[in-house]
Design a protein around this motif. Structure first.
Motif, PDB file in Angstrom:
ATOM      1  N   ASP A  91       0.828  -1.203   0.000  1.00  0.00           N
ATOM      2  CA  ASP A  91       0.000   0.000   0.000  1.00  0.00           C
ATOM      3  C   ASP A  91       0.863   1.254   0.000  1.00  0.00           C
ATOM      4  O   ASP A  91       0.555   2.239  -0.677  1.00  0.00           O
ATOM      5  CB  ASP A  91      -0.932   0.022   1.216  1.00  0.00           C
ATOM      6  CG  ASP A  91      -2.024  -1.034   1.140  1.00  0.00           C
ATOM      7  OD1 ASP A  91      -2.255  -1.580   0.035  1.00  0.00           O
ATOM      8  OD2 ASP A  91      -2.632  -1.329   2.185  1.00  0.00           O
ATOM      9  N   LEU A  92       1.959   1.217   0.763  1.00  0.00           N
ATOM     10  CA  LEU A  92       2.861   2.369   0.800  1.00  0.00           C
ATOM     11  C   LEU A  92       3.527   2.591  -0.550  1.00  0.00           C
ATOM     12  O   LEU A  92       3.713   3.736  -0.970  1.00  0.00           O
ATOM     13  CB  LEU A  92       3.913   2.192   1.890  1.00  0.00           C
ATOM     14  CG  LEU A  92       3.426   2.427   3.307  1.00  0.00           C
ATOM     15  CD1 LEU A  92       4.495   2.035   4.318  1.00  0.00           C
ATOM     16  CD2 LEU A  92       3.021   3.877   3.511  1.00  0.00           C
ATOM     17  N   VAL A  93       3.900   1.516  -1.238  1.00  0.00           N
ATOM     18  CA  VAL A  93       4.506   1.641  -2.569  1.00  0.00           C
ATOM     19  C   VAL A  93       3.513   2.310  -3.519  1.00  0.00           C
ATOM     20  O   VAL A  93       3.871   3.224  -4.273  1.00  0.00           O
ATOM     21  CB  VAL A  93       4.960   0.264  -3.112  1.00  0.00           C
ATOM     22  CG1 VAL A  93       5.313   0.341  -4.584  1.00  0.00           C
ATOM     23  CG2 VAL A  93       6.132  -0.272  -2.304  1.00  0.00           C
ATOM     24  N   ASP A 105       5.160  10.275  -6.775  1.00  0.00           N
ATOM     25  CA  ASP A 105       6.349  10.247  -7.638  1.00  0.00           C
ATOM     26  C   ASP A 105       5.912  10.303  -9.105  1.00  0.00           C
ATOM     27  O   ASP A 105       5.917   9.308  -9.816  1.00  0.00           O
ATOM     28  CB  ASP A 105       7.162   8.978  -7.347  1.00  0.00           C
ATOM     29  CG  ASP A 105       8.435   8.901  -8.172  1.00  0.00           C
ATOM     30  OD1 ASP A 105       8.877   9.941  -8.702  1.00  0.00           O
ATOM     31  OD2 ASP A 105       8.981   7.785  -8.277  1.00  0.00           O
ATOM     32  N   LEU A 106       5.530  11.488  -9.533  1.00  0.00           N
ATOM     33  CA  LEU A 106       4.904  11.662 -10.854  1.00  0.00           C
ATOM     34  C   LEU A 106       5.813  11.265 -12.012  1.00  0.00           C
ATOM     35  O   LEU A 106       5.344  10.732 -13.013  1.00  0.00           O
ATOM     36  CB  LEU A 106       4.433  13.112 -11.025  1.00  0.00           C
ATOM     37  CG  LEU A 106       3.359  13.561 -10.026  1.00  0.00           C
ATOM     38  CD1 LEU A 106       3.064  15.049 -10.202  1.00  0.00           C
ATOM     39  CD2 LEU A 106       2.103  12.730 -10.180  1.00  0.00           C
ATOM     40  N   ASN A 107       7.105  11.530 -11.906  1.00  0.00           N
ATOM     41  CA  ASN A 107       7.997  11.209 -13.023  1.00  0.00           C
ATOM     42  C   ASN A 107       8.635   9.824 -12.895  1.00  0.00           C
ATOM     43  O   ASN A 107       9.404   9.412 -13.760  1.00  0.00           O
ATOM     44  CB  ASN A 107       9.065  12.291 -13.206  1.00  0.00           C
ATOM     45  CG  ASN A 107      10.008  12.387 -12.024  1.00  0.00           C
ATOM     46  OD1 ASN A 107       9.954  11.581 -11.097  1.00  0.00           O
ATOM     47  ND2 ASN A 107      10.876  13.399 -12.045  1.00  0.00           N
ATOM     48  N   PHE A 146      11.806   9.351  -6.398  1.00  0.00           N
ATOM     49  CA  PHE A 146      11.877  10.420  -5.414  1.00  0.00           C
ATOM     50  C   PHE A 146      10.643  11.302  -5.513  1.00  0.00           C
ATOM     51  O   PHE A 146      10.065  11.437  -6.595  1.00  0.00           O
ATOM     52  CB  PHE A 146      13.121  11.292  -5.641  1.00  0.00           C
ATOM     53  CG  PHE A 146      14.405  10.541  -5.522  1.00  0.00           C
ATOM     54  CD1 PHE A 146      14.980  10.307  -4.285  1.00  0.00           C
ATOM     55  CD2 PHE A 146      15.043  10.053  -6.655  1.00  0.00           C
ATOM     56  CE1 PHE A 146      16.166   9.605  -4.174  1.00  0.00           C
ATOM     57  CE2 PHE A 146      16.225   9.355  -6.559  1.00  0.00           C
ATOM     58  CZ  PHE A 146      16.792   9.120  -5.311  1.00  0.00           C
ATOM     59  N   ILE A 147      10.261  11.899  -4.408  1.00  0.00           N
ATOM     60  CA  ILE A 147       9.175  12.880  -4.415  1.00  0.00           C
ATOM     61  C   ILE A 147       9.818  14.251  -4.236  1.00  0.00           C
ATOM     62  O   ILE A 147      10.409  14.539  -3.180  1.00  0.00           O
ATOM     63  CB  ILE A 147       8.163  12.614  -3.279  1.00  0.00           C
ATOM     64  CG1 ILE A 147       7.525  11.243  -3.441  1.00  0.00           C
ATOM     65  CG2 ILE A 147       7.099  13.712  -3.255  1.00  0.00           C
ATOM     66  CD1 ILE A 147       6.665  10.814  -2.265  1.00  0.00           C
ATOM     67  N   SER A 148       9.704  15.052  -5.275  1.00  0.00           N
ATOM     68  CA  SER A 148      10.272  16.399  -5.221  1.00  0.00           C
ATOM     69  C   SER A 148       9.234  17.373  -4.685  1.00  0.00           C
ATOM     70  O   SER A 148       8.051  17.048  -4.574  1.00  0.00           O
ATOM     71  CB  SER A 148      10.706  16.840  -6.620  1.00  0.00           C
ATOM     72  OG  SER A 148       9.559  17.028  -7.432  1.00  0.00           O
ATOM     73  N   ASP A 188      12.908   9.899  -0.650  1.00  0.00           N
ATOM     74  CA  ASP A 188      12.968   8.582  -1.284  1.00  0.00           C
ATOM     75  C   ASP A 188      11.921   7.711  -0.594  1.00  0.00           C
ATOM     76  O   ASP A 188      11.216   8.163   0.317  1.00  0.00           O
ATOM     77  CB  ASP A 188      14.372   7.982  -1.201  1.00  0.00           C
ATOM     78  CG  ASP A 188      14.880   7.790   0.223  1.00  0.00           C
ATOM     79  OD1 ASP A 188      14.063   7.562   1.150  1.00  0.00           O
ATOM     80  OD2 ASP A 188      16.102   7.861   0.414  1.00  0.00           O
ATOM     81  N   PHE A 189      11.793   6.460  -1.013  1.00  0.00           N
ATOM     82  CA  PHE A 189      10.729   5.619  -0.478  1.00  0.00           C
ATOM     83  C   PHE A 189      10.872   5.406   1.030  1.00  0.00           C
ATOM     84  O   PHE A 189       9.885   5.447   1.761  1.00  0.00           O
ATOM     85  CB  PHE A 189      10.659   4.270  -1.206  1.00  0.00           C
ATOM     86  CG  PHE A 189       9.597   3.376  -0.638  1.00  0.00           C
ATOM     87  CD1 PHE A 189       8.250   3.659  -0.834  1.00  0.00           C
ATOM     88  CD2 PHE A 189       9.924   2.268   0.136  1.00  0.00           C
ATOM     89  CE1 PHE A 189       7.253   2.859  -0.288  1.00  0.00           C
ATOM     90  CE2 PHE A 189       8.936   1.463   0.676  1.00  0.00           C
ATOM     91  CZ  PHE A 189       7.603   1.765   0.463  1.00  0.00           C
ATOM     92  N   GLU A 190      12.091   5.147   1.518  1.00  0.00           N
ATOM     93  CA  GLU A 190      12.282   4.908   2.955  1.00  0.00           C
ATOM     94  C   GLU A 190      11.880   6.132   3.774  1.00  0.00           C
ATOM     95  O   GLU A 190      11.259   6.008   4.826  1.00  0.00           O
ATOM     96  CB  GLU A 190      13.735   4.503   3.256  1.00  0.00           C
ATOM     97  CG  GLU A 190      14.074   3.089   2.831  1.00  0.00           C
ATOM     98  CD  GLU A 190      13.178   2.025   3.458  1.00  0.00           C
ATOM     99  OE1 GLU A 190      12.976   2.053   4.686  1.00  0.00           O
ATOM    100  OE2 GLU A 190      12.679   1.156   2.727  1.00  0.00           O
TER     101      GLU A 190
END
Length: 157
Positions: free
Chosen positions: A89-91, A98-100, A104-106, A144-146
């Motif tokens: 679910d988190l992924v 993470d649109l691109n 990473f989430i900018s 990042d994901f973590e």
């Protein structure tokens, strides 16, 4: 509720051993199992599980240990499955932000998604950089994901 200790099992054995012969019959064992919510289809099935038609105290203790271990192993499997589902679910949630797809989430991606969800207000003065900075442990300016996972767990705890 604390686990059943050996003294408790001795008392249970004595209560089950109605005729005092030092053995618990399959009928008596089945009665106990039904009382604690374990449904055995038949006495024949129980006998195939136990391997005999009655149990002395040591065999009764061994039987308890074996079903306790099975129960603990099933509980551990359930916990592992729940953790895997949570991770999955988190992924999925991470991928929404993470649109691109670069992993990473900018700041721009966060603002874009929050705007589409109607959760971003230009007049509120909120800054995406400060929102990200709170959870950006490696200080690269993005999540990042973590870091995202840690943020989610800290937020819902």
């Amino acid at each position: 509720m604390s686990p059943i200790n050996t003294n408790d099992l001795h008392r249970i054995f004595e209560k089950l051993d109605k005729n005092g012969d030092g053995l618990v019959s399959l009928e008596e064992l089945n009665w106990l199992l039904e009382k604690i919510g374990v449904q055995i289809i038949s006495l024949e099935e129980l006998e195939s599980i136990v391997g005999k038609s009655s149990l002395d105290l040591n065999e009764f203790l061994s039987f308890h240990d074996s079903i306790s271990k099975q129960n603990n192993s099933c509980s551990n499997e359930v916990v592992e499955e729940e953790e895997e589902n949570e991770e999955s679910d988190l992924v999925k949630a991470f991928k929404v932000f993470d649109l691109n797809g670069d992993g990473f989430i900018s700041c721009d991606e966060l603002q874009n998604v929050l705007s589409r969800l109607g959760l971003w207000d230009e007049n509120s003065g909120r800054d995406c950089r400060s929102m990200i900075h709170v959870y950006d442990t490696n200080l690269d300016g993005q999540l990042d994901f973590e870091e995202f996972k840690n943020m989610m767990f800290l937020t819902i705890s």
